[in-house]
Structure formats: structure tokens, C-alpha cells
Design a protein around this motif. Structure first.
Motif, PDB file in Angstrom:
ATOM      1  N   ASP A  68       4.484   1.334  -0.185  1.00  0.00           N
ATOM      2  CA  ASP A  68       3.923   2.590   0.328  1.00  0.00           C
ATOM      3  C   ASP A  68       3.288   2.394   1.703  1.00  0.00           C
ATOM      4  N   GLN A  71       6.083   2.087   4.274  1.00  0.00           N
ATOM      5  CA  GLN A  71       6.637   3.424   4.527  1.00  0.00           C
ATOM      6  C   GLN A  71       5.717   4.222   5.451  1.00  0.00           C
ATOM      7  N   GLN A  74       5.811   2.743   8.919  1.00  0.00           N
ATOM      8  CA  GLN A  74       7.098   3.069   9.537  1.00  0.00           C
ATOM      9  C   GLN A  74       7.074   4.494  10.091  1.00  0.00           C
ATOM     10  N   GLU A  75       6.526   5.428   9.319  1.00  0.00           N
ATOM     11  CA  GLU A  75       6.461   6.813   9.788  1.00  0.00           C
ATOM     12  C   GLU A  75       5.553   6.946  11.006  1.00  0.00           C
ATOM     13  N   ARG A  99      11.405  -5.476   3.023  1.00  0.00           N
ATOM     14  CA  ARG A  99      12.711  -4.825   2.786  1.00  0.00           C
ATOM     15  C   ARG A  99      13.553  -5.617   1.794  1.00  0.00           C
ATOM     16  N   ARG A 102      12.020  -5.032  -1.597  1.00  0.00           N
ATOM     17  CA  ARG A 102      12.358  -3.702  -2.109  1.00  0.00           C
ATOM     18  C   ARG A 102      13.812  -3.646  -2.546  1.00  0.00           C
ATOM     19  N   SER A 130      12.937   7.317  -0.732  1.00  0.00           N
ATOM     20  CA  SER A 130      13.303   7.684   0.640  1.00  0.00           C
ATOM     21  C   SER A 130      14.818   7.657   0.831  1.00  0.00           C
ATOM     22  N   GLU A 133      16.109   4.119   1.013  1.00  0.00           N
ATOM     23  CA  GLU A 133      16.196   3.480  -0.302  1.00  0.00           C
ATOM     24  C   GLU A 133      17.366   4.051  -1.105  1.00  0.00           C
TER      25      GLU A 133
END
Length: 164
Positions: A68, A71, A74-75, A99, A102, A130, A133
Motif C-alpha cells: 500500500d 502504491q 507511486q501515485e 514488485r 508482490r 490495481s 497487478e
């Protein structure tokens, strides 16, 4: 378009992606400095996206490498790139191997879905995730000879796996 024009167009795309990576790296270096974390940034262009990875010795990135958190960072980084370039960024951020971690988790989810199908289920739904993903899930499912489709909208978009 001639072959030369296509080559020039592709080169400018790589140049644009490298510029995105540079902007992202500058932004992330600022965040790491604020958090007093020593990290190395690596930039690459993969599959039409800028790819930025952050590595550090020991467990310095442990808190930042949670899915989380990656993510969210990254945003934020994408917004910084967009603010600078005026264009939407599809940049991918990897923190401390997050990565790969995940991907292994997603492989486990697909394996569990395949086991449910083996036990007689007609389909197996995975949790919402996402777009990146979901793309990985589609790739993993295809590698295992499974069929996958995405359903839902926005934050509820998820993948359903079947035998086909």
C-alpha cells in the motif's frame, strides 16, 4: 510513416520515458532525504514505461516497501512527473524489491484460484487490485493455461479466473 520516422518516434518515446524517470528520481530523492534514508535509485525503461527502483542496505526500506505504501508513493511520484511534464505518467516504482514480492503473492493467489477450479469451482474471483497487478495476474494465469477477465469499476475492479 517511413521506417526512419518510426525509429525517430520510438527514440523520442524512450527519451520522454527517461525524462519521466529522471523527474521521478529527483522527487524520490527529496522524499528519501526528508525521511533520512540512504537509498540508491536505478532508472530503466521497460515495456513502454519508466521504471524506477529504490534500493538500500539492510532494512532501511522495510516500512516503505509495504504494497500500500509503494502504491501511494507511486501515485505521488506520478503526480510529480505529471506536474512537471503536463502528461499522464505510467511510471512504475519498485522499493526494495517490492514488485518481485508482490508478483510472488499474486502467483500464490492464482495458484489458490487454480486449486479451487480443480476442486470443481466454475470460476475463482480474486480481490480488487490495481491495473498493473491485474495485468500481472492475466500474465500469470495465461502462463498456467487459465483464462482471466477483469470485472467491476474503479477501486472494485477485480479478476475472475476460469479454465476456459
Amino acid at each position: 510513416m517511413t521506417a526512419e520516422e518510426l525509429k525517430t518516434s520510438a527514440e523520442s518515446t524512450v527519451e520522454e520515458l527517461e525524462r519521466e524517470g529522471d523527474i521521478a528520481a529527483d522527487f524520490l530523492e527529496g522524499l528519501l532525504d526528508i525521511a533520512d534514508i540512504d537509498g540508491d535509485l536505478n532508472l530503466d525503461v521497460r515495456q513502454g514505461r519508466a521504471y524506477v527502483s529504490v534500493e538500500a542496505e539492510g532494512d532501511a526500506l522495510a516500512l516503505l516497501s509495504a504494497p500500500d505504501t509503494v502504491q501511494a508513493l507511486q501515485e505521488l511520484t506520478r503526480l510529480a512527473v505529471q506536474s512537471s511534464t503536463g502528461s499522464f505518467s505510467r511510471m512504475i516504482l519498485d522499493i526494495g524489491g517490492s514488485r518481485d514480492t508482490r508478483r510472488r503473492q499474486l502467483e500464490s493467489l492464482v495458484n489458490a484460484a487454480a486449486a479451487r477450479l480443480d476442486d470443481g469451482a466454475g470460476q475463482a474471483s480474486l480481490p480488487a487490485m490495481s491495473s498493473y497487478e491485474r495485468k500481472l495476474v492475466h500474465d500469470i494465469a495465461a502462463e498456467r493455461g487459465l483464462v482471466s477477465e477483469s470485472y467491476g469499476e474503479g477501486a472494485d475492479r477485480h479478476t475472475v479466473i476460469t479454465r476456459g
